[in-house]
Write a protein that holds these residues in place. Sequence first.
Motif, mmCIF file in Angstrom:
data_model
loop_
_atom_site.group_PDB
_atom_site.id
_atom_site.type_symbol
_atom_site.label_atom_id
_atom_site.label_comp_id
_atom_site.label_asym_id
_atom_site.label_seq_id
_atom_site.Cartn_x
_atom_site.Cartn_y
_atom_site.Cartn_z
ATOM 1 N N UNK A 226 0.869 -1.162 -0.016
ATOM 2 C CA UNK A 226 -0.094 -0.013 -0.092
ATOM 3 C C UNK A 226 0.756 1.361 0.085
ATOM 4 N N UNK A 227 1.979 1.316 0.719
ATOM 5 C CA UNK A 227 2.648 2.484 0.959
ATOM 6 C C UNK A 227 3.539 2.758 -0.453
ATOM 7 N N UNK A 228 3.985 1.833 -1.153
ATOM 8 C CA UNK A 228 4.519 1.877 -2.326
ATOM 9 C C UNK A 228 3.397 2.346 -3.343
ATOM 10 N N UNK A 229 2.282 1.646 -3.519
ATOM 11 C CA UNK A 229 1.285 2.317 -4.395
ATOM 12 C C UNK A 229 0.998 3.616 -4.319
ATOM 13 N N UNK A 230 1.135 4.293 -3.055
ATOM 14 C CA UNK A 230 0.769 5.394 -2.807
ATOM 15 C C UNK A 230 1.923 6.336 -3.232
ATOM 16 N N UNK A 231 3.161 5.925 -3.110
ATOM 17 C CA UNK A 231 4.363 6.733 -3.693
ATOM 18 C C UNK A 231 4.373 6.856 -5.172
ATOM 19 N N UNK A 232 3.785 5.659 -5.690
ATOM 20 C CA UNK A 232 3.786 5.794 -7.271
ATOM 21 C C UNK A 232 2.942 6.858 -7.673
ATOM 22 N N UNK A 233 1.655 6.473 -7.077
ATOM 23 C CA UNK A 233 0.451 7.601 -7.493
ATOM 24 C C UNK A 233 0.778 9.140 -7.210
ATOM 25 N N UNK A 234 1.655 9.292 -6.161
ATOM 26 C CA UNK A 234 2.022 10.565 -6.003
ATOM 27 C C UNK A 234 2.836 10.973 -7.146
ATOM 28 N N UNK A 235 3.756 10.146 -7.558
ATOM 29 C CA UNK A 235 4.569 10.524 -8.473
ATOM 30 C C UNK A 235 3.754 10.834 -10.004
ATOM 31 N N UNK A 236 2.722 10.017 -10.224
ATOM 32 C CA UNK A 236 2.036 10.342 -11.296
ATOM 33 C C UNK A 236 1.333 11.434 -11.208
ATOM 34 N N UNK A 237 0.660 11.817 -9.866
ATOM 35 C CA UNK A 237 -0.078 12.930 -9.922
ATOM 36 C C UNK A 237 0.753 14.253 -10.121
ATOM 37 N N UNK A 238 2.153 14.199 -9.646
ATOM 38 C CA UNK A 238 3.041 15.205 -9.835
ATOM 39 C C UNK A 238 3.551 15.569 -11.410
ATOM 40 N N UNK A 239 3.521 14.223 -12.120
ATOM 41 C CA UNK A 239 3.935 14.281 -13.419
ATOM 42 C C UNK A 239 2.717 14.502 -14.597
ATOM 43 N N UNK A 255 -8.702 4.120 -5.102
ATOM 44 C CA UNK A 255 -9.778 4.224 -4.018
ATOM 45 C C UNK A 255 -9.104 4.571 -2.859
ATOM 46 N N UNK A 256 -8.150 3.759 -2.357
ATOM 47 C CA UNK A 256 -7.446 3.929 -1.151
ATOM 48 C C UNK A 256 -6.457 4.813 -1.013
ATOM 49 N N UNK A 257 -6.010 5.406 -2.093
ATOM 50 C CA UNK A 257 -4.934 6.388 -2.019
ATOM 51 C C UNK A 257 -4.954 7.817 -1.425
ATOM 52 N N UNK A 258 -4.135 8.328 -0.845
ATOM 53 C CA UNK A 258 -4.266 9.556 -0.283
ATOM 54 C C UNK A 258 -4.050 10.455 -1.319
ATOM 55 N N UNK A 259 -3.976 10.128 -2.448
ATOM 56 C CA UNK A 259 -3.842 11.020 -3.830
ATOM 57 C C UNK A 259 -5.024 11.056 -4.539
ATOM 58 N N UNK A 260 -6.145 10.205 -4.101
ATOM 59 C CA UNK A 260 -7.486 10.106 -4.955
ATOM 60 C C UNK A 260 -8.104 11.330 -5.240
ATOM 61 N N UNK A 261 -8.090 12.354 -4.285
ATOM 62 C CA UNK A 261 -8.916 13.294 -4.557
ATOM 63 C C UNK A 261 -8.295 14.578 -5.716
ATOM 64 N N UNK A 262 -7.035 13.993 -6.033
ATOM 65 C CA UNK A 262 -6.262 14.555 -7.187
ATOM 66 C C UNK A 262 -6.983 14.346 -8.429
ATOM 67 N N UNK A 263 -7.926 13.406 -8.741
ATOM 68 C CA UNK A 263 -8.246 12.714 -9.875
ATOM 69 C C UNK A 263 -9.723 12.672 -9.670
#
Length: 278
Positions: A226-239, A255-263
């Motif tokens: 889960x932590x690594x998924x969140x890291x990757x999704x944060x990378x995508x959000x910033x890219x 769904x369970x990412x801390x970055x979900x609200x960016x999409x």
Amino acid sequence: MSELAPAKIEDIEIRLLLEALFLKYHYDFRNYAMASIKRRLKQAREQLGFPTFSALQEGVLHDPALLPRLLRYLTVQVSEMFRDPTYFKAVREKLVPHLRTYPSLKVWVAGCSNGEELYSLVILFREEGLEDRTIFYATDINHQALEAAEAGVYSLDRIPLFTENHRKSGGKSSLSDYYQAAYGRVSFDKTLRRNVVFSDHSLVTDAGFGEMHLISCRNVMIYFNRNLQDRALGLFKDSIARKGFLGLGAKESLRFSSHANAFVDFVREQKIYQRRAE
């Protein structure tokens, strides 16, 4: 003090092996899903002829030539052209009309494996008249996979599946227009690579790319915890550029990412998301 069960000892050995790989070779698998990494390491240990994970660790630390062989097990290279055709059909019918509005485009295929998804997108963009204005970034942690992707050579017996997937995705030409066949292999036209940048890249440790209009990272994060998924999704959000798109695999989700609200959901059924404008 009670003795540890053999399974617990194996878990310790695996964690030490993954730490050794990171410290010596800078390949970081420490936050991959344990069940998946354990299954692949067991296969590697058996096929490479080591009695224990500790023996495998000693071998890879003292014999760098063993590393590429081990990476073949740790970095799963399983894909096909136009895999999940409805995903590519959604890209063609739903995303392309938006992408046409940009004078230039940047597409990142993260975890490109042996190149099947990359060539699928390049062919799709060529059929839709977008290839010439697009730069494609194809990245993977496995250097041998990148070499295979850049070569664009596949077994002839895979072509019927590739062809059927291309047809189902809404292909506007014959897939045979893009390759030559000989001696049981097919070689995809080198012009498909003229706008492609191939690069070693780790979603675990590296920074992202800037202002991407589409990031396609499918069936990669299912191997992450889960932590690594969140890291990757944060990378995508910033890219991803404002109102750009992110495509994930069928079993992956924001769904369970801390970055979900960016999409926001763009094509929910196909796990295609759009970066919010703000």
